[in-house]
Design a protein around this motif. Structure first.
Motif, PDB file in Angstrom:
ATOM      1  N   ASP A   1     -11.274  -2.079   3.642  1.00 45.70           N
ATOM      2  CA  ASP A   1     -11.177  -2.935   4.839  1.00 45.70           C
ATOM      3  C   ASP A   1     -11.286  -4.419   4.279  1.00 45.70           C
ATOM      4  OD1 ASP A   1     -11.802  -1.006   6.589  1.00 45.70           O
ATOM      5  OD2 ASP A   1     -13.874  -1.124   6.482  1.00 45.70           O
TER       6      ASP A   1
ATOM      7  N   ARG B   1      -5.910   3.127   0.103  1.00 46.04           N
ATOM      8  CA  ARG B   1      -5.782   1.790   0.508  1.00 46.04           C
ATOM      9  C   ARG B   1      -6.893   0.964  -0.094  1.00 46.04           C
ATOM     10  NH1 ARG B   1      -6.633   0.749   7.289  1.00 46.04           N
ATOM     11  NH2 ARG B   1      -8.439   0.006   6.621  1.00 46.04           N
TER      12      ARG B   1
ATOM     13  N   ARG C   1      -0.576  -4.066   9.942  1.00 47.29           N
ATOM     14  CA  ARG C   1      -0.657  -2.787   9.361  1.00 47.29           C
ATOM     15  C   ARG C   1      -1.988  -2.180   9.629  1.00 47.29           C
ATOM     16  NH1 ARG C   1       4.074  -0.341   9.189  1.00 47.29           N
ATOM     17  NH2 ARG C   1       5.577  -1.621   8.925  1.00 47.29           N
ATOM     18  N   GLN C   2      -3.202  -2.990   9.371  1.00 53.00           N
ATOM     19  CA  GLN C   2      -4.394  -2.506   8.937  1.00 53.00           C
ATOM     20  C   GLN C   2      -5.197  -1.781  10.380  1.00 53.00           C
ATOM     21  OE1 GLN C   2      -8.751  -3.996   7.261  1.00 53.00           O
ATOM     22  NE2 GLN C   2      -6.946  -5.376   7.178  1.00 53.00           N
ATOM     23  N   TYR C   3      -4.758  -2.389  11.543  1.00 54.98           N
ATOM     24  CA  TYR C   3      -5.462  -2.074  12.539  1.00 54.98           C
ATOM     25  C   TYR C   3      -4.482  -1.308  13.805  1.00 54.98           C
ATOM     26  CZ  TYR C   3      -8.131  -5.811  10.572  1.00 54.98           C
ATOM     27  OH  TYR C   3      -8.637  -6.660   9.864  1.00 54.98           O
TER      28      TYR C   3
ATOM     29  N   ASP D   1      -2.025  -9.723  10.692  1.00 54.55           N
ATOM     30  CA  ASP D   1      -1.987  -8.418   9.780  1.00 54.55           C
ATOM     31  C   ASP D   1      -1.726  -7.422  10.910  1.00 54.55           C
ATOM     32  OD1 ASP D   1      -2.543  -6.047   8.625  1.00 54.55           O
ATOM     33  OD2 ASP D   1      -4.514  -6.516   8.023  1.00 54.55           O
TER      34      ASP D   1
ATOM     35  N   THR E   1       0.782  -1.316   0.056  1.00 56.27           N
ATOM     36  CA  THR E   1      -0.096  -0.068  -0.124  1.00 56.27           C
ATOM     37  C   THR E   1       0.844   1.540   0.004  1.00 56.27           C
ATOM     38  OG1 THR E   1      -1.710  -1.244   1.245  1.00 56.27           O
ATOM     39  CG2 THR E   1      -1.823   1.111   1.312  1.00 56.27           C
TER      40      THR E   1
ATOM     41  N   GLY F   1      -2.763   1.856  10.088  1.00 54.54           N
ATOM     42  CA  GLY F   1      -4.113   2.129   9.993  1.00 54.54           C
ATOM     43  C   GLY F   1      -4.877   2.905   9.083  1.00 54.54           C
TER      44      GLY F   1
ATOM     45  N   TYR G   1      -5.646  -2.624  -1.514  1.00 56.72           N
ATOM     46  CA  TYR G   1      -6.096  -4.176  -1.008  1.00 56.72           C
ATOM     47  C   TYR G   1      -7.004  -4.748  -2.037  1.00 56.72           C
ATOM     48  CZ  TYR G   1      -5.119  -2.633   4.100  1.00 56.72           C
ATOM     49  OH  TYR G   1      -4.877  -2.318   5.063  1.00 56.72           O
TER      50      TYR G   1
END
Length: 448
Positions: free
Chosen positions: A219, A196, A240-242, A238, A174, A180, A200
């Motif tokens: 998401d 993002r 990175r996302q959260y 994961d 990304t 996040g 994704y």
């Protein structure tokens, strides 16, 4: 467009066991995925596709053993960080020839940076790449084109054709070091989430992920749990996302109130609870955590209060502490963390207290080096002496390119660090730079 698929017992497709047709939609970049059910456990299969008159090269895959099966061993490889513009995928060419059951890709499958018309360090003289790859990826079309470039590499294609891959992303799929909804430049979060979402979506289109993992805008549920009989449980993270945004502007810093705030998280609350619950219910001999950034403490200097990376678990020590406490509470005896990200090979003993070398060893962290990122590298980078002195639990450090080969057995696990001496020109040989064993019921690494 209709795409036919076949699964066979043999590479000549004489004994086809399943076949069907699936639609390739332009909305999904004409990608297709087939979730084939009813195959025999613990078996090898060959597969191919046909679109119109075009028949794809054949790939080979295998199914996992039956749930709870008393499996004697598993051989896997771990790879990460394959910046196309930093060199050739020679490591993938050698990996394609390895006798492994599965490959874990731990992130940075592609990089968002401009590649250059001559392929960066590849320095092509016989081809000029299109202008579209000579800019940073920000749109869905950009990311799709970048995957097309990466997958045009014959060595990467060979590795995919030879082995099943289990994938997870890090940041560069990304944008560098995003956290996040925050990118590294402090952009408007709504604008970054649009980017993002594009990244994704392209990742899902171009990776072996199931249909149910289709992202919903920005998401996507990527963390998941896999089993290899009763031998191993894999909890793929994961990170990175959260995550909370990096502390102290994401520069190396001594730990402080900002980085040690207990409300900060690398995994997010839901993923953390999922992981701890999974460890509590696990009956596997080995509990393996494939993830992205360094889990073990890594002091970056020799000062009494050393600086730490704010992007790794060192920047989220309360979050790491909760996982360590959870692993201890669950009685996870044979705990192994697989890591990518840093473009070097590390082997760590995971300590109960990283500041006390005499504290109990709880598990093992194996960090695979990069496939190409960082260009050729060096056996002993400039900070080798500092890092090895500052971190007694760091058992191995090598800065060359390559991959990790790991065999899990009923009595021990053996890790082989496979390296290639150069990637800026093709054709490098592969060798084993170091090997370690960790015994069942006795955490810690022993060189062999």
């Amino acid at each position: 467009m209709e795409v036919d698929w076949e699964v066979a017992l043999d590479e000549s497709f004489v004994v086809v066991v399943q076949r069907g047709t699936v639609l390739a939609h332009p909305e999904y970049g004409h990608s297709v995925r087939v979730d084939v059910r009813g195959l025999a456990p613990g078996s090898h299969y060959h597969y191919r596709f046909r679109a119109g008159t075009w028949i794809s090269p054949a790939g080979r895959t295998r199914t996992a053993p039956a749930a709870g099966a008393d499996v004697a061993r598993l051989r896997l490889a771990a790879v990460a960080c394959q910046a196309y513009h930093d060199g050739y995928y020679t490591a993938h060419r050698h990996l394609a020839r390895e006798d492994v059951d599965v490959v874990f890709h731990l992130g940075d499958y592609l990089y968002e940076y401009a590649v250059g018309l001559a392929g960066g360090a590849r320095a092509y003289t016989d081809v000029v790449l299109p202008d579209v790859v000579n800019r940073e990826t920000t749109t869905l079309a950009d990311y799709r084109t970048r995957y097309a470039l990466y997958k045009s590499d014959p060595d990467l294609r060979a590795a995919h054709a030879a082995h099943p891959f289990v994938v997870t992303w890090d940041d560069h799929e990304t944008e560098n070091n995003y956290a996040g909804a925050a990118d590294e430049n402090g952009s408007d979060p709504a604008r970054f989430l649009t980017r993002r979402a594009a990244a994704y979506r392209a990742y899902w289109e171009n990776q072996p992920l199931r249909a149910g993992q289709l992202p919903d805008g920005p998401d996507a549920r990527l963390f998941r749990r896999l089993h290899w009989g009763s031998l191993a449980q894999f909890d793929i993270l994961d990170t990175r996302q959260y995550r909370s945004d990096q502390a102290y502007d994401d520069v190396p810093h001594v730990p402080g109130p900002e980085s040690d705030d207990p409300a900060r998280t690398l995994t997010g609350d839901a993923q953390e609870r999922w992981l701890l619950d999974g460890w509590g219910a696990s009956t596997a001999l080995w509990n393996v955590l494939p993830q992205q950034v360094c889990f073990s403490q890594r002091r970056l200097d020799l000062n009494a209060d050393a600086k730490l990376s704010m992007d790794a678990w060192d920047g989220y020590r309360a979050s790491r502490g909760r996982l360590v406490a959870g692993a201890k509470a669950a009685g996870v005896d044979n705990w192994m963390v697989l890591t990518g990200d840093v473009h070097v090979a590390y082997a760590f003993d995971i300590k109960d207290d990283f500041d006390d070398p005499g504290s109990a060893t709880l598990g093992t962290e194996l960090t695979c080096t990069s496939v190409a990122s960082g260009r050729d590298g060096a056996q002993r980078p400039a900070n080798w002496d500092t890092y090895t002195r500052a971190n007694p639990h760091l058992r191995y450090y090598d800065g060359r390119r390559g991959y990790l080969r790991l065999e899990l057995g009923r009595e021990n696990a053996r890790a082989d660090y496979r390296i290639v001496p150069f990637v800026t020109t093709p054709g490098a040989p592969v060798s084993t730079a170091a090997s370690f064993v960790t015994e069942v019921g006795a955490p810690g690494l022993t060189p062999v």
